[in-house]
Design a protein around this motif. Structure first.
Motif, PDB file in Angstrom:
ATOM      1  N   GLN A   1       0.842  -1.193   0.000  1.00  0.00           N
ATOM      2  CA  GLN A   1       0.000   0.000   0.000  1.00  0.00           C
ATOM      3  C   GLN A   1       0.881   1.248   0.000  1.00  0.00           C
ATOM      4  OE1 GLN A   1      -3.323  -0.223  -0.196  1.00  0.00           O
ATOM      5  NE2 GLN A   1      -3.045  -2.431  -0.276  1.00  0.00           N
ATOM      6  N   PRO A   2       0.475   2.287  -0.732  1.00  0.00           N
ATOM      7  CA  PRO A   2       1.282   3.512  -0.752  1.00  0.00           C
ATOM      8  C   PRO A   2       1.352   4.169   0.635  1.00  0.00           C
ATOM      9  CG  PRO A   2      -0.587   3.662  -2.275  1.00  0.00           C
ATOM     10  CD  PRO A   2      -0.694   2.363  -1.551  1.00  0.00           C
ATOM     11  N   ARG A   3       2.540   4.495   1.055  1.00  0.00           N
ATOM     12  CA  ARG A   3       2.767   5.118   2.348  1.00  0.00           C
ATOM     13  C   ARG A   3       3.740   6.284   2.167  1.00  0.00           C
ATOM     14  NH1 ARG A   3      -0.421   2.054   4.655  1.00  0.00           N
ATOM     15  NH2 ARG A   3      -0.143  -0.098   5.237  1.00  0.00           N
ATOM     16  N   PRO A   4       3.639   7.283   3.050  1.00  0.00           N
ATOM     17  CA  PRO A   4       4.588   8.399   2.953  1.00  0.00           C
ATOM     18  C   PRO A   4       6.019   7.982   3.276  1.00  0.00           C
ATOM     19  CG  PRO A   4       2.811   8.896   4.525  1.00  0.00           C
ATOM     20  CD  PRO A   4       2.614   7.510   4.043  1.00  0.00           C
ATOM     21  N   ASN A   5       6.192   7.021   4.160  1.00  0.00           N
ATOM     22  CA  ASN A   5       7.523   6.585   4.559  1.00  0.00           C
ATOM     23  C   ASN A   5       7.898   5.328   3.766  1.00  0.00           C
ATOM     24  OD1 ASN A   5       9.849   5.740   5.799  1.00  0.00           O
ATOM     25  ND2 ASN A   5       9.096   6.112   7.875  1.00  0.00           N
ATOM     26  N   LYS A   6       8.693   5.495   2.721  1.00  0.00           N
ATOM     27  CA  LYS A   6       9.075   4.379   1.845  1.00  0.00           C
ATOM     28  C   LYS A   6       9.966   3.374   2.570  1.00  0.00           C
ATOM     29  CE  LYS A   6       6.967   6.177  -1.634  1.00  0.00           C
ATOM     30  NZ  LYS A   6       5.656   5.735  -1.970  1.00  0.00           N
TER      31      LYS A   6
END
Length: 80
Positions: free
Chosen positions: A37-42
């Protein structure tokens, strides 16, 4: 060198019970799916993907190196 590492990961005596294997695969795949899932913290997503993959491999192979090391050193896991 890489083939030695692959051999070490996928070899060894099976030392996990069916229950442990099932839990590892289910949790590992769930963690890896959550990491997609896309998250701000890669970095956190990458860490979750790696941890999930390792858990899934542990369950699929039935071999846990950490458990093997504990048993070899004379420490047996506590039984409840």
């Amino acid at each position: 060198m890489a083939s030695d590492l692959i051999h070490d990961v996928f070899s060894g005596e099976r030392n996990l019970t069916t229950k442990e294997r099932t839990i590892s695969v289910v949790l590992g795949l769930g963690l890896a799916a959550a990491a997609a899932q896309p998250r701000p913290n890669k970095f956190l997503s990458l860490a979750a993907l790696v941890a999930g993959s390792l858990l899934a491999i542990r369950g699929a192979t039935g071999h846990c190196a950490a458990k093997s090391l504990m048993n070899d050193s004379g420490h047996s896991p506590a039984r409840i």
